[in-house]
Design a protein around this motif. Structure first.
Motif, PDB file in Angstrom:
ATOM      1  N   ALA A  89      52.673  46.736 105.466  1.00 21.86           N
ATOM      2  CA  ALA A  89      51.529  46.177 104.754  1.00 21.86           C
ATOM      3  C   ALA A  89      51.657  44.654 104.644  1.00 21.86           C
ATOM      4  O   ALA A  89      50.674  43.924 104.803  1.00 21.86           O
ATOM      5  N   PHE A  90      52.870  44.161 104.411  1.00 23.87           N
ATOM      6  CA  PHE A  90      53.105  42.716 104.328  1.00 23.87           C
ATOM      7  C   PHE A  90      53.047  42.070 105.714  1.00 23.87           C
ATOM      8  O   PHE A  90      52.527  40.961 105.866  1.00 23.87           O
ATOM      9  N   GLU A  91      53.580  42.752 106.711  1.00 22.16           N
ATOM     10  CA  GLU A  91      53.524  42.236 108.080  1.00 22.16           C
ATOM     11  C   GLU A  91      52.079  42.116 108.545  1.00 22.16           C
ATOM     12  O   GLU A  91      51.687  41.118 109.176  1.00 22.16           O
ATOM     13  N   LYS A  92      51.270  43.108 108.226  1.00 24.41           N
ATOM     14  CA  LYS A  92      49.858  43.143 108.627  1.00 24.41           C
ATOM     15  C   LYS A  92      49.091  41.938 108.079  1.00 24.41           C
ATOM     16  O   LYS A  92      48.184  41.409 108.738  1.00 24.41           O
ATOM     17  N   LYS A  93      49.463  41.488 106.892  1.00 27.70           N
ATOM     18  CA  LYS A  93      48.784  40.354 106.254  1.00 27.70           C
ATOM     19  C   LYS A  93      49.407  39.011 106.619  1.00 27.70           C
ATOM     20  O   LYS A  93      48.982  37.965 106.131  1.00 27.70           O
ATOM     21  N   GLY A  94      50.430  39.009 107.489  1.00 26.75           N
ATOM     22  CA  GLY A  94      51.054  37.757 107.912  1.00 26.75           C
ATOM     23  C   GLY A  94      51.949  37.129 106.867  1.00 26.75           C
ATOM     24  O   GLY A  94      52.226  35.926 106.927  1.00 26.75           O
ATOM     25  N   ALA A  95      52.424  37.933 105.908  1.00 25.15           N
ATOM     26  CA  ALA A  95      53.291  37.411 104.848  1.00 25.15           C
ATOM     27  C   ALA A  95      54.766  37.569 105.181  1.00 25.15           C
ATOM     28  O   ALA A  95      55.615  36.901 104.582  1.00 25.15           O
ATOM     29  N   SER A  96      55.064  38.461 106.135  1.00 27.40           N
ATOM     30  CA  SER A  96      56.459  38.801 106.428  1.00 27.40           C
ATOM     31  C   SER A  96      56.661  39.094 107.907  1.00 27.40           C
ATOM     32  O   SER A  96      55.710  39.417 108.627  1.00 27.40           O
ATOM     33  N   SER A 148      53.797  31.731 103.476  1.00 26.37           N
ATOM     34  CA  SER A 148      53.831  31.545 102.029  1.00 26.37           C
ATOM     35  C   SER A 148      52.447  31.746 101.417  1.00 26.37           C
ATOM     36  O   SER A 148      52.294  32.422 100.389  1.00 26.37           O
ATOM     37  N   ILE A 149      51.432  31.184 102.059  1.00 22.36           N
ATOM     38  CA  ILE A 149      50.045  31.328 101.592  1.00 22.36           C
ATOM     39  C   ILE A 149      49.629  32.800 101.623  1.00 22.36           C
ATOM     40  O   ILE A 149      49.026  33.319 100.676  1.00 22.36           O
ATOM     41  N   ASN A 150      49.969  33.477 102.729  1.00 22.72           N
ATOM     42  CA  ASN A 150      49.606  34.888 102.863  1.00 22.72           C
ATOM     43  C   ASN A 150      50.350  35.766 101.861  1.00 22.72           C
ATOM     44  O   ASN A 150      49.799  36.748 101.345  1.00 22.72           O
ATOM     45  N   SER A 151      51.593  35.405 101.590  1.00 24.34           N
ATOM     46  CA  SER A 151      52.366  36.134 100.590  1.00 24.34           C
ATOM     47  C   SER A 151      51.724  36.005  99.215  1.00 24.34           C
ATOM     48  O   SER A 151      51.555  36.994  98.492  1.00 24.34           O
ATOM     49  N   LYS A 152      51.336  34.786  98.881  1.00 22.62           N
ATOM     50  CA  LYS A 152      50.709  34.523  97.582  1.00 22.62           C
ATOM     51  C   LYS A 152      49.403  35.300  97.431  1.00 22.62           C
ATOM     52  O   LYS A 152      49.079  35.792  96.342  1.00 22.62           O
ATOM     53  N   LYS A 153      48.667  35.425  98.526  1.00 24.65           N
ATOM     54  CA  LYS A 153      47.398  36.171  98.492  1.00 24.65           C
ATOM     55  C   LYS A 153      47.621  37.634  98.144  1.00 24.65           C
ATOM     56  O   LYS A 153      46.748  38.285  97.576  1.00 24.65           O
ATOM     57  N   MET A 154      48.795  38.158  98.528  1.00 26.70           N
ATOM     58  CA  MET A 154      49.084  39.564  98.263  1.00 26.70           C
ATOM     59  C   MET A 154      49.582  39.794  96.836  1.00 26.70           C
ATOM     60  O   MET A 154      49.637  40.926  96.370  1.00 26.70           O
ATOM     61  N   GLY A 155      49.949  38.726  96.162  1.00 31.76           N
ATOM     62  CA  GLY A 155      50.477  38.849  94.811  1.00 31.76           C
ATOM     63  C   GLY A 155      49.396  39.111  93.785  1.00 31.76           C
ATOM     64  O   GLY A 155      48.233  38.743  93.966  1.00 31.76           O
ATOM     65  N   ASN A 156      49.770  39.750  92.720  1.00 30.76           N
ATOM     66  CA  ASN A 156      48.839  40.015  91.625  1.00 30.76           C
ATOM     67  C   ASN A 156      49.587  39.858  90.312  1.00 30.76           C
ATOM     68  O   ASN A 156      50.290  40.772  89.877  1.00 30.76           O
ATOM     69  N   ALA A 173      54.250  37.346  94.099  1.00 31.68           N
ATOM     70  CA  ALA A 173      53.753  36.666  92.889  1.00 31.68           C
ATOM     71  C   ALA A 173      54.027  35.172  92.946  1.00 31.68           C
ATOM     72  O   ALA A 173      53.233  34.365  92.454  1.00 31.68           O
ATOM     73  N   VAL A 174      55.158  34.790  93.570  1.00 32.57           N
ATOM     74  CA  VAL A 174      55.492  33.362  93.678  1.00 32.57           C
ATOM     75  C   VAL A 174      55.207  32.810  95.072  1.00 32.57           C
ATOM     76  O   VAL A 174      55.346  31.611  95.301  1.00 32.57           O
ATOM     77  N   GLY A 175      54.810  33.676  96.014  1.00 30.27           N
ATOM     78  CA  GLY A 175      54.409  33.223  97.338  1.00 30.27           C
ATOM     79  C   GLY A 175      55.553  32.786  98.225  1.00 30.27           C
ATOM     80  O   GLY A 175      55.549  31.664  98.748  1.00 30.27           O
ATOM     81  N   VAL A 176      56.529  33.663  98.436  1.00 29.63           N
ATOM     82  CA  VAL A 176      57.667  33.329  99.286  1.00 29.63           C
ATOM     83  C   VAL A 176      57.557  34.079 100.622  1.00 29.63           C
ATOM     84  O   VAL A 176      57.294  35.277 100.630  1.00 29.63           O
ATOM     85  N   PRO A 177      57.780  33.402 101.762  1.00 23.32           N
ATOM     86  CA  PRO A 177      57.826  34.092 103.055  1.00 23.32           C
ATOM     87  C   PRO A 177      59.062  34.987 103.108  1.00 23.32           C
ATOM     88  O   PRO A 177      60.058  34.712 102.435  1.00 23.32           O
ATOM     89  N   SER A 178      59.004  36.029 103.935  1.00 24.73           N
ATOM     90  CA  SER A 178      60.136  36.951 103.962  1.00 24.73           C
ATOM     91  C   SER A 178      60.351  37.580 105.328  1.00 24.73           C
ATOM     92  O   SER A 178      59.428  37.706 106.129  1.00 24.73           O
ATOM     93  N   ILE A 179      61.612  37.935 105.558  1.00 17.73           N
ATOM     94  CA  ILE A 179      61.992  38.824 106.650  1.00 17.73           C
ATOM     95  C   ILE A 179      62.355  40.142 105.986  1.00 17.73           C
ATOM     96  O   ILE A 179      63.273  40.192 105.160  1.00 17.73           O
TER      97      ILE A 179
END
Length: 369
Positions: free
Chosen positions: A305-312, A343-351, A281-287
């Protein structure tokens, strides 16, 4: 209108239910809401605190293998079905909403048996057994991940809404948050935690990093051990005469998590659905280090699912050690472009509209009644 809500056991089932209840009250101030849980679940503490009517039933989780506990669980399920039936006949809800956990099984099943419109919400990429069973009876299934759709018998009843999150996550002033948490904006800030209960493997790795790589010259770290694991962590530090550098803090629990999530440059955590919804929701990169012992291994499905989208970046517990973790952290801190892309990819996954979407679906069910 009368709304029957159920879900319990862990925060992953309860917090979405509370977020839905809050949105219902916001949209329909006259709404009458009743929450059904168990006496021993976390919901027994959280729901009354939220000012929601609360009733309990008897029910236990069914063991994965047949043993003596299976017969106890079956007996409790029979009691739970009877108690659910009694509450439903007394309360006469217009709609029933379930967010998972074994307590939602008898409640939602009985609601469906009495032709009450019902919606369930599945937080994880791999659905829990209770929701997979209930999906055969309910009118609508709200999911957080596209991947979950494949595990339900009637995919046409599935709608992707995202996971309901706390409103305060989206209302943080970053300038105030930096000051409040005493975090320097000009130095990378890493937040690590293993979910609300902590994660021993992550705690062990963070301890080794502190012990063997005492410098924190190029990052700031707040690590949350989980309340039940904090004393052990602190005792190990004391026994080995390890002093924490100024930019590393170790805490048992973190009440200012919304502030920290909004200013973190990198999150190191397990892969619980609530956490993933909040960081996206806030677009943070993660391990992500999914806990290996969760039901149906659902955290690994979430993390992939997050790894697949390049968010983690995903590290399985069996592959985790302090050297690998520190190397991944260092690589990301040094690669600002990669951090930005994640971060951008993480934000895209947020709703951030998940809760309102779910309540809209609930309203549709009531209108069709």
């Amino acid at each position: 209108m009368k709304y029957l809500i159920t879900g319990g056991g862990t925060g992953g089932h309860i917090y979405p239910a509370l977020a839905i209840a809050s949105e219902i009250k916001s949209k329909h101030p006259e709404a009458d809401i009743l929450y059904i849980g168990t006496k021993t679940g976390l919901e027994a503490e959280l729901v009354p605190k939220a000012g929601i009517k609360f009733r309990t039933i008897r029910v236990k989780g069914m063991p994965r293998r047949l043993n003596k506990s299976s017969f106890v669980a079956l007996r409790e399920l029979i009691y739970g079905l009877g108690e659910s039936k009694k509450i439903i006949k007394e309360y006469k809800p217009d709609v029933a909403i379930g967010t998972g956990g074994y307590v939602s099984g008898p409640v939602i099943y009985m609601a469906c048996k009495y032709k009450i419109p019902a919606l369930i919400h599945e937080q994880n990429a791999f659905p829990g057994i209770t929701n997979k069973i209930l999906s055969r009876y309910v009118n609508k299934i709200a999911v957080t991940f596209d991947e979950a759709r494949n595990y339900f018998k009637y995919p046409d009843n599935v709608i992707k809404t995202g996971n309901p999150i706390r409103k305060e996550i989206l209302e943080i002033n970053k300038t105030i948050a930096y000051s409040k948490l005493n975090i320097r904006p000009d130095k990378p800030f890493i937040l690590s935690f293993g979910g609300s209960g902590g994660q021993k493997k992550l705690n062990d790795c963070i301890f080794d990093i502190i012990k063997n790589y005492k410098t924190s010259d190029n990052y700031q770290l707040i690590h949350v051990t989980g309340t039940r694991m904090y004393d052990e962590f602190k005792l190990k530090l004391k026994k080995q005469n390890i002093q924490l550098p100024p930019d590393i803090r170790v805490l048992p629990y973190f009440y200012d998590m919304p502030d920290a999530l909004n200013i973190a440059n990198l999150i190191v955590t397990s892969a619980g659905a609530i956490t993933l919804s909040e960081i996206s929701a806030v677009g943070v990169p993660s391990i992500l280090i999914p806990k290996a012992y969760t039901a149906e291994n659902h955290q690994e499905f979430n993390a992939r699912a997050f790894e697949k989208k390049g968010a983690s970046i995903l590290i399985l517990e069996k592959d985790l050690n302090s050297e690998i973790l520190l190397n991944r952290i260092q690589e990301l801190i040094d690669d600002k472009e990669e951090l930005l892309n994640m971060s951008i990819n993480s934000k895209k996954m947020g709703n951030i509209n998940a809760t309102s979407l779910i309540v809209s679906e609930i309203d549709k069910l009531i209108k069709k009644k």
